[in-house]
Design a protein around this motif. Structure first.
Motif, PDB file in Angstrom:
ATOM      1  N   ASP A  16     -11.742  20.452   2.463  1.00 43.36           N
ATOM      2  CA  ASP A  16     -12.116  21.213   1.255  1.00 43.36           C
ATOM      3  C   ASP A  16     -13.457  21.918   1.483  1.00 43.36           C
ATOM      4  O   ASP A  16     -13.614  23.101   1.169  1.00 43.36           O
ATOM      5  CB  ASP A  16     -12.285  20.267   0.051  1.00 43.36           C
ATOM      6  N   ARG A  49     -15.035   4.782   0.648  1.00 41.35           N
ATOM      7  CA  ARG A  49     -15.201   6.229   0.845  1.00 41.35           C
ATOM      8  C   ARG A  49     -15.190   6.917  -0.523  1.00 41.35           C
ATOM      9  O   ARG A  49     -14.328   6.629  -1.344  1.00 41.35           O
ATOM     10  CB  ARG A  49     -14.064   6.772   1.713  1.00 41.35           C
ATOM     11  N   SER A  89     -10.747  19.964  -4.453  1.00 39.66           N
ATOM     12  CA  SER A  89     -11.354  19.170  -5.522  1.00 39.66           C
ATOM     13  C   SER A  89     -12.601  19.837  -6.075  1.00 39.66           C
ATOM     14  O   SER A  89     -13.248  20.635  -5.399  1.00 39.66           O
ATOM     15  CB  SER A  89     -11.700  17.780  -4.991  1.00 39.66           C
ATOM     16  N   ASN A 104      -8.295   7.297  -5.220  1.00 39.81           N
ATOM     17  CA  ASN A 104      -7.515   8.523  -5.417  1.00 39.81           C
ATOM     18  C   ASN A 104      -6.368   8.214  -6.373  1.00 39.81           C
ATOM     19  O   ASN A 104      -6.026   7.049  -6.575  1.00 39.81           O
ATOM     20  CB  ASN A 104      -6.957   9.024  -4.074  1.00 39.81           C
TER      21      ASN A 104
HETATM   22  C1  TK8 Z   1      -7.731  16.796  -0.749  1.00 44.76           C
HETATM   23  C2  TK8 Z   1      -8.837  16.227  -1.628  1.00 44.76           C
HETATM   24  C3  TK8 Z   1      -8.344  15.038  -2.427  1.00 44.76           C
HETATM   25  C4  TK8 Z   1      -9.468  14.399  -3.236  1.00 44.76           C
HETATM   26  C5  TK8 Z   1     -10.373  13.569  -2.348  1.00 44.76           C
HETATM   27  O1  TK8 Z   1      -8.251  17.766   0.107  1.00 44.76           O
HETATM   28  O2  TK8 Z   1     -11.139  14.138  -1.587  1.00 44.76           O
HETATM   29  O3  TK8 Z   1     -10.329  12.326  -2.432  1.00 44.76           O
HETATM   30  O4  TK8 Z   1      -8.948  13.573  -4.245  1.00 44.76           O
HETATM   31  O5  TK8 Z   1      -7.319  15.445  -3.294  1.00 44.76           O
HETATM   32  O6  TK8 Z   1      -9.312  17.245  -2.500  1.00 44.76           O
END
Ligand code: TK8
Length: 339
Positions: free
Chosen positions: A78, A175, A96, A215
């Motif tokens: 990202d 993390r 995100s 997540n």
């Molecule tokens: C995917 C991320 C993911 C986000 C994270 O590239 O970093 O934990 O929840 O969905 O954007």
């Protein structure tokens, strides 16, 4: 009389022919290739919504706006894609809000825990004036924020133990997404918080570089975290969205017609994605239950205790983000709550 009627009909036909030609002409759409990157794999909610977006855009533009989708962070994490969009070397992405906070600090507001109670509240705030205002702030930083997609309510997985009591978070090497607020919140909850791009996460879990992560269940399922994480604790501690972004440098080279078509397709993709996300989250829960993961709910009482532990950092970051901003968000949520 008959003659003048005939003339009128001919004249009307001419007018409508002109308008049709004029409209076709006014649709200033060139053939373009648009690279659209995302972090999760092709089988994820993100993957399906990306393909849907590409298809819709193709349909709306008569095949001229050709979107190529790249999942699994193949165009970068990202963070890297954000930078590529700003620089103009990539056209579009979805990612995100957390890493956006390093460019526009206000996006950190979505990392404050226990804000939204349900998806309805999140939808109303994100699609309303508050969510729009934040998207607009991206303009000055070289990004165009088009729409929010749902990532969802986040739960904790780890390889140490179930998080059933607030104390169970103590010392878990967790993390977290890369910004100060996420780091601060999980630190306050007692975890040993480690910021890391999502693209490195599976390996870090597998090699036990970190003990856990957080997540939504749909990601825990699609990214196969259940293969390397025995415990899943349903904390639902925060709802985080994704944002569909375009490079401002590139966007400014598009015609108003092209911009309109992309916006239209993006809004359609939002509706598709949210519906799919909600269905997928139920399906994912069922699959995770069968995966052998040990899944636990967290009692309201313990959630309250987690919330209380996070409160001092929430207060601190409320000051940093701007108390007015956080109040605006709360007011928008309250509007939904009062129906
Ligand atoms: C995917 C991320 C993911 C986000 C994270 O590239 O970093 O934990 O929840 O969905 O954007």
């Amino acid at each position: 009389m008959l003659n003048s009627m005939k003339k009128l009909v001919v004249a009307l036909a001419a007018v409508s022919a002109c308008t049709a030609a004029g409209m076709a002409h006014a649709q200033d759409v060139k053939t373009r290739i648009i690279r659209f990157g995302y972090g999760l794999n092709d089988e994820s909610v993100q993957g399906r919504a990306a393909r849907y977006l590409a298809e819709e855009l193709g349909k709306l533009s008569g095949g001229k706006l050709k979107m190529r989708t790249f999942g699994s962070a193949n165009l970068g994490s990202d963070e890297q894609m954000q930078a590529a969009l700003v620089g103009g070397s990539q056209e579009m992405m979805v990612g995100s809000t957390a890493p956006l906070a390093t460019m526009v600090k206000e996006f950190g507001v979505y990392d404050l825990p226990f804000l939204f109670n349900n998806e309805k509240e999140a939808d109303a705030v994100l699609d309303g004036p508050f969510g729009e205002k934040l998207l607009k702030m991206l303009d000055a930083k070289g990004l165009v924020g088009l729409v929010y997609w749902e990532n969802g309510f986040r739960d904790v997985t780890n390889s140490k133990r179930p998080i059933a009591k607030a104390e169970d978070m103590e010392g878990i090497k967790l993390r977290v997404m890369q910004n100060q607020i996420a780091l601060g919140v999980f630190g306050a909850l007692g975890a040993n918080a480690v910021p890391m791009p999502f693209s490195e996460l599976f390996t870090a879990l597998e090699t036990r570089t970190v003990d856990g992560q957080e997540n939504p269940v749909s990601t825990i399922q699609s990214s196969k975290f259940y293969e390397v994480q025995p415990y899943l604790s349903l904390t639902h501690h925060v709802y985080t969205p994704w944002v569909v972004l375009a490079s401002k440098k590139w966007w400014d080279t598009l015609s108003p017609d092209e911009q309109k078509l992309i916006r239209e397709a993006a809004v359609k993709s939002r509706e598709f994605e949210r519906k799919d996300s909600r269905a997928d989250s139920q399906k994912s829960m069922q699959m995770l239950e069968k995966s052998g993961m040990k899944i636990n709910k967290v009692s309201d009482e313990e959630l309250k205790r987690l919330r209380a532990k996070a409160q001092p950092v929430v207060d601190k970051y409320t000051q940093e983000l701007g108390p007015d901003l956080v109040k605006q968000l709360q007011d928008e949520i309250n509007k939904v709550r009062q129906g």
